[in-house]
Design an enzyme around this catalytic site. Sequence first.
Site, PDB file in Angstrom:
ATOM      1  N   GLU A   1       6.313  85.735 -89.946  1.00  0.00           N
ATOM      2  CA  GLU A   1       6.629  86.758 -88.941  1.00  0.00           C
ATOM      3  C   GLU A   1       5.536  87.820 -88.873  1.00  0.00           C
ATOM      4  OE1 GLU A   1      10.297  88.384 -90.401  1.00  0.00           O
ATOM      5  OE2 GLU A   1      11.488  86.727 -89.661  1.00  0.00           O
ATOM      6  N   PRO A   2       4.343  87.473 -88.429  1.00  0.00           N
ATOM      7  CA  PRO A   2       3.295  88.486 -88.346  1.00  0.00           C
ATOM      8  C   PRO A   2       3.554  89.463 -87.196  1.00  0.00           C
ATOM      9  CG  PRO A   2       2.535  86.421 -87.399  1.00  0.00           C
ATOM     10  CD  PRO A   2       3.903  86.152 -87.946  1.00  0.00           C
ATOM     11  N   GLY A   3       3.284  90.731 -87.435  1.00  0.00           N
ATOM     12  CA  GLY A   3       3.371  91.730 -86.365  1.00  0.00           C
ATOM     13  C   GLY A   3       1.995  92.336 -86.162  1.00  0.00           C
ATOM     14  N   ARG A   4       1.670  93.256 -87.087  1.00  0.00           N
ATOM     15  CA  ARG A   4       0.409  94.008 -87.029  1.00  0.00           C
ATOM     16  C   ARG A   4      -0.819  93.122 -86.800  1.00  0.00           C
ATOM     17  NH1 ARG A   4      -0.190  98.776 -89.900  1.00  0.00           N
ATOM     18  NH2 ARG A   4       1.707  98.227 -91.035  1.00  0.00           N
TER      19      ARG A   4
ATOM     20  N   CYS B   1       3.082 121.649 -82.865  1.00  0.00           N
ATOM     21  CA  CYS B   1       3.264 122.780 -83.794  1.00  0.00           C
ATOM     22  C   CYS B   1       3.744 122.316 -85.167  1.00  0.00           C
ATOM     23  CB  CYS B   1       4.250 123.759 -83.188  1.00  0.00           C
ATOM     24  SG  CYS B   1       3.742 124.215 -81.539  1.00  0.00           S
ATOM     25  N   GLU B   2       2.964 121.492 -85.801  1.00  0.00           N
ATOM     26  CA  GLU B   2       3.231 121.010 -87.159  1.00  0.00           C
ATOM     27  C   GLU B   2       1.874 120.837 -87.830  1.00  0.00           C
ATOM     28  OE1 GLU B   2       6.197 120.195 -88.524  1.00  0.00           O
ATOM     29  OE2 GLU B   2       7.434 120.172 -86.714  1.00  0.00           O
TER      30      GLU B   2
END
Length: 419
Positions: free
Chosen positions: A278-281, A348-349
Site C-alpha cells: 500500500e504505497p502512498g508517499r 499567528c503561531e
Amino acid sequence: MTLPLTEHILYTQDQLHIEACSIESIAAKTTTPFYCYSKAQLLSNIHHCQAAFKPHGMDIHYAMKANSNLSILRLIADQGLGVDLVSSGELLRAQAAGIPEKSMIFSGVGKTTVELTLAINAGVGQFNVESVEELELLATLATQHARSINAALRVNPDVAVDTHKNITTGRKGNKFGITIEQALSLYQCYADHPWIKLSGLAMHIGSQIQSVTPYRQAIEKLMALATKLEEAGFSINSLDLGGGFGVDYGDGANLDLVSVAQEIARSTANFRGRIIVEPGRSLVANAGVLVSRISYIKEAQPNPFLILDAAMNDLMRAALYQASHPIVPTNTDNDSAIRHYDIVGPICESTDTFARSYPLSKSLKAGELVAFLCTGAYGSVMSSTYNSRSILPELLVSGTETQIIRKEITQAQLIEYEL
Ligand SMILES: Cc1ncc(COP(=O)(O)O)c(C=O)c1O
C-alpha cells in the site's frame, strides 16, 4: 543537500519547470500559493512501482490519504492500481474516481457504524480490522445486511522503525492493529461465522521508512503467525504489508522500491497467497510542488525572515513533525551570494516556520516566487482553513498544458457554510 529534482520537475535555463511549463508562467494564470503536479512524474512513479512489485506477482493498492485529488486518483486507477482508504469520505472519492469497490481495502482504527455500513453495502473488497471491538461491530452489521465480508486482521508487530516518532504505527503503544496473540483467538472465534470470512493478515509499520530491516523483522512475525494459523486449520489467503516506503526530501535518503520488493519476496517465499502493498508517499511525493510568493523580507537577527504567502495550514508537515522540504527560487538567473533566512508563513503561531537559517540567494525580493519541492504527498490533503485562509487550488501539468484540477475554496465560500 542535493535537490530532489526529477526528470519532469527541473530547471531549464534558470527557470524551474514542471514538464514544459515554467512555474512563473503557471503562476501568471492563477493566485498564489498553489499546488502543482506533474502528470509524467506521477506516471513514471507508478510505472517504477509496478516494475518493482509486479514481477513478484504483488498487488499495489495506493494509500489514497497521501493525495486524494480526483484527477490524481483517476490517473492512478487508470494504471490498474487499487486503493487503500481510511474513511467514508475516501470511499466516496474513490467511487467518484471510478475505482471498483472490489479493488478497495478499508483500513483505519476508528471506522464508525455509518462508515462500515456504507462500505459493506458498497461491496468493498477487503476490510482490514484493527480491534476486537471493530470485528464485533462488523459482524453485527454484516449479519443485519446479510452481506459476506472479506476481512484481514491488522496486526501490530511491535518493531522499531527508523523514522520520526509521530509516524511510526507498528510499535507497542501505537493505537493501530491488534496483538499477535489476539489474532489467533479472533480467528478461532469467527471460524464459523456465516458472514465474516477472515482470510488475511495486514500490517503497516510506519511512514518515510528508509531501510528494509523493519519490514523483514515485521514480516517474520507475520509469517510465523500465518504458519500458526494454517497449522490450526485456517487458510490465510493474503498478506497486506502496508506502505511507508521513504522518499528523498533532499537528504539523499530514500527506500528503493526494487529492494523492498525483493526483500518482501524473500521473506514471504513460503507463502502461497496474495501479497499486497500500500504505497502512498512514494507514488506522489516528488510529483508535486507548492508554489508560494514572498510577501516580505523582514530584516531581523540572527536571520532575516522570508515571510511567504503559504503557511502551515497549506503545508502542515513542518509544524506537525518537523519535516523539511527543499525550498527553491523558481528563477535563478539573478542568483548571487547566499544569505541564510528563517522561512515562515503569515499565521499567528511560532510553529508556522518552514525552515531556520536556510541558505538562499541574497538577491531574493518580495514578490518573487519560491517552490517547496516534494510536496505531492501529505501536502494539500492535510490543509486546514486556520486563520480563515482559503484551501489552495491544485493544478496538473502535462507537457505544455496546465489544467486546474481543484479550484481554490475561497474565503467567501467558507463563510457561506456558517448559519
Ligand atoms: C494503513 C496504511 N497503509 C499505507 C499507508 C501509506 O504510507 P506511505 O504514504 O508512507 O507509503 C498508510 C499511511 O499512513 C497507512 O496508514
